[in-house]
Design a protein around this motif. Structure first.
Motif, PDB file in Angstrom:
ATOM      1  N   PRO A 102       0.805  -1.231   0.000  1.00 46.03           N
ATOM      2  CA  PRO A 102       0.000   0.000   0.000  1.00 46.03           C
ATOM      3  C   PRO A 102       0.836   1.280   0.000  1.00 46.03           C
ATOM      4  O   PRO A 102       0.468   2.262  -0.645  1.00 46.03           O
ATOM      5  CB  PRO A 102      -0.824  -0.111   1.291  1.00 46.03           C
ATOM      6  CG  PRO A 102      -0.864  -1.573   1.586  1.00 46.03           C
ATOM      7  CD  PRO A 102       0.458  -2.113   1.111  1.00 46.03           C
ATOM      8  N   GLU A 103       1.965   1.260   0.714  1.00 46.02           N
ATOM      9  CA  GLU A 103       2.837   2.439   0.758  1.00 46.02           C
ATOM     10  C   GLU A 103       3.403   2.744  -0.623  1.00 46.02           C
ATOM     11  O   GLU A 103       3.396   3.893  -1.082  1.00 46.02           O
ATOM     12  CB  GLU A 103       3.973   2.206   1.757  1.00 46.02           C
ATOM     13  CG  GLU A 103       5.064   3.260   1.752  1.00 46.02           C
ATOM     14  CD  GLU A 103       4.703   4.530   2.491  1.00 46.02           C
ATOM     15  OE1 GLU A 103       5.348   5.558   2.231  1.00 46.02           O
ATOM     16  OE2 GLU A 103       3.776   4.488   3.313  1.00 46.02           O
ATOM     17  N   LEU A 104       3.874   1.714  -1.304  1.00 41.97           N
ATOM     18  CA  LEU A 104       4.460   1.892  -2.629  1.00 41.97           C
ATOM     19  C   LEU A 104       3.404   2.365  -3.632  1.00 41.97           C
ATOM     20  O   LEU A 104       3.657   3.275  -4.418  1.00 41.97           O
ATOM     21  CB  LEU A 104       5.096   0.580  -3.103  1.00 41.97           C
ATOM     22  CG  LEU A 104       5.716   0.610  -4.504  1.00 41.97           C
ATOM     23  CD1 LEU A 104       6.844   1.634  -4.576  1.00 41.97           C
ATOM     24  CD2 LEU A 104       6.214  -0.773  -4.883  1.00 41.97           C
ATOM     25  N   ILE A 105       2.226   1.755  -3.581  1.00 42.50           N
ATOM     26  CA  ILE A 105       1.164   2.148  -4.515  1.00 42.50           C
ATOM     27  C   ILE A 105       0.752   3.589  -4.257  1.00 42.50           C
ATOM     28  O   ILE A 105       0.569   4.375  -5.191  1.00 42.50           O
ATOM     29  CB  ILE A 105      -0.039   1.189  -4.406  1.00 42.50           C
ATOM     30  CG1 ILE A 105       0.376  -0.229  -4.825  1.00 42.50           C
ATOM     31  CG2 ILE A 105      -1.194   1.670  -5.290  1.00 42.50           C
ATOM     32  CD1 ILE A 105      -0.683  -1.287  -4.551  1.00 42.50           C
ATOM     33  N   ALA A 106       0.633   3.967  -2.991  1.00 42.04           N
ATOM     34  CA  ALA A 106       0.273   5.346  -2.652  1.00 42.04           C
ATOM     35  C   ALA A 106       1.335   6.327  -3.146  1.00 42.04           C
ATOM     36  O   ALA A 106       1.012   7.370  -3.722  1.00 42.04           O
ATOM     37  CB  ALA A 106       0.092   5.479  -1.145  1.00 42.04           C
ATOM     38  N   ARG A 107       2.611   5.986  -2.943  1.00 39.43           N
ATOM     39  CA  ARG A 107       3.690   6.870  -3.411  1.00 39.43           C
ATOM     40  C   ARG A 107       3.699   6.964  -4.936  1.00 39.43           C
ATOM     41  O   ARG A 107       3.976   8.024  -5.503  1.00 39.43           O
ATOM     42  CB  ARG A 107       5.051   6.371  -2.913  1.00 39.43           C
ATOM     43  CG  ARG A 107       5.319   6.731  -1.486  1.00 39.43           C
ATOM     44  CD  ARG A 107       6.785   6.595  -1.102  1.00 39.43           C
ATOM     45  NE  ARG A 107       6.931   6.924   0.294  1.00 39.43           N
ATOM     46  CZ  ARG A 107       6.989   8.169   0.773  1.00 39.43           C
ATOM     47  NH1 ARG A 107       6.942   9.187  -0.047  1.00 39.43           N
ATOM     48  NH2 ARG A 107       7.110   8.378   2.066  1.00 39.43           N
TER      49      ARG A 107
END
Length: 198
Positions: free
Chosen positions: A153-158
């Motif tokens: 989720p962190e990578l997709i959000a970034r």
């Protein structure tokens, strides 16, 4: 009781928002702001506080107006729709007729001197909050099976935030809305499929 204001504070704040959006925090002088708002410096201080206070209020106005797409996108039923609406909304806000091109939250205070440090920090916190909202929404999508269990989720959000910020810079540089919408569409072509588990 004090005298009633001789101006509409909401209209004045809207005009200040546009000045900050167009010129950035440091580029917007008090003279520019008060002239656009149609009020004296004294009235500005009385109604809105100092320039930093006014900037914060203008950013809030931006968040509730042109930037309202952010919270609207987060309510979409699927993670893919969240990302689509977020990028689409970003392009439309960045290329809105009658408003400056680009994003106040991205370009308002990227490069500033000592006097603009508070504005830079305010915008960094604003962008970080948007990233947090996206990450939390994508985390719920993983937990609900709308994104694969191994999705980050962190990578997709970034990724989504980086694309949106790039679209803002492109818009400020004169890119056409149609071209930016095509870029946003291309950015989502390899979206991870929903988890097979229900």
């Amino acid at each position: 009781m004090g005298r009633p204001r001789g101006f509409d504070a909401e209209v004045a704040l809207q005009k200040a928002m546009v000045v900050f959006w167009e010129q950035g925090y440091e580029g917007a002088s008090l003279a520019d702001l008060t002239e656009a708002m149609g009020i004296s410096r004294k009235s500005m201080y009385a109604a809105f506080g100092n320039k930093e206070d006014l900037f914060r209020k203008a950013l809030q106005r931006y968040t509730e107006g042109p930037g309202a797409y952010i919270l609207e996108a987060l309510r979409a039923p699927t993670a893919h729709e969240v990302a689509t609406l977020f990028l689409d909304g970003s392009v439309r806000a960045n290329t809105r007729p009658g408003f400056p091109a680009g994003c106040l939250g991205v370009q308002g205070a990227l490069a500033v001197g000592a006097t603009g440090q508070v504005a830079r920090d305010t915008l960094a916190a604003w962008r970080a909050l948007g990233l947090t909202y996206l990450r939390e929404r994508f985390q719920r999508a993983v937990e609900g099976g709308d994104l694969p269990a191994d999705a980050d989720p962190e990578l997709i959000a970034r990724y989504i935030m980086t694309i949106a910020n790039g679209l803002a810079v492109q818009a400020a540089g004169g890119a056409a809305r149609e071209d930016l919408l095509r870029v946003a569409d291309a950015a989502l072509r390899n979206w991870p499929p929903a988890s097979k588990a229900s």
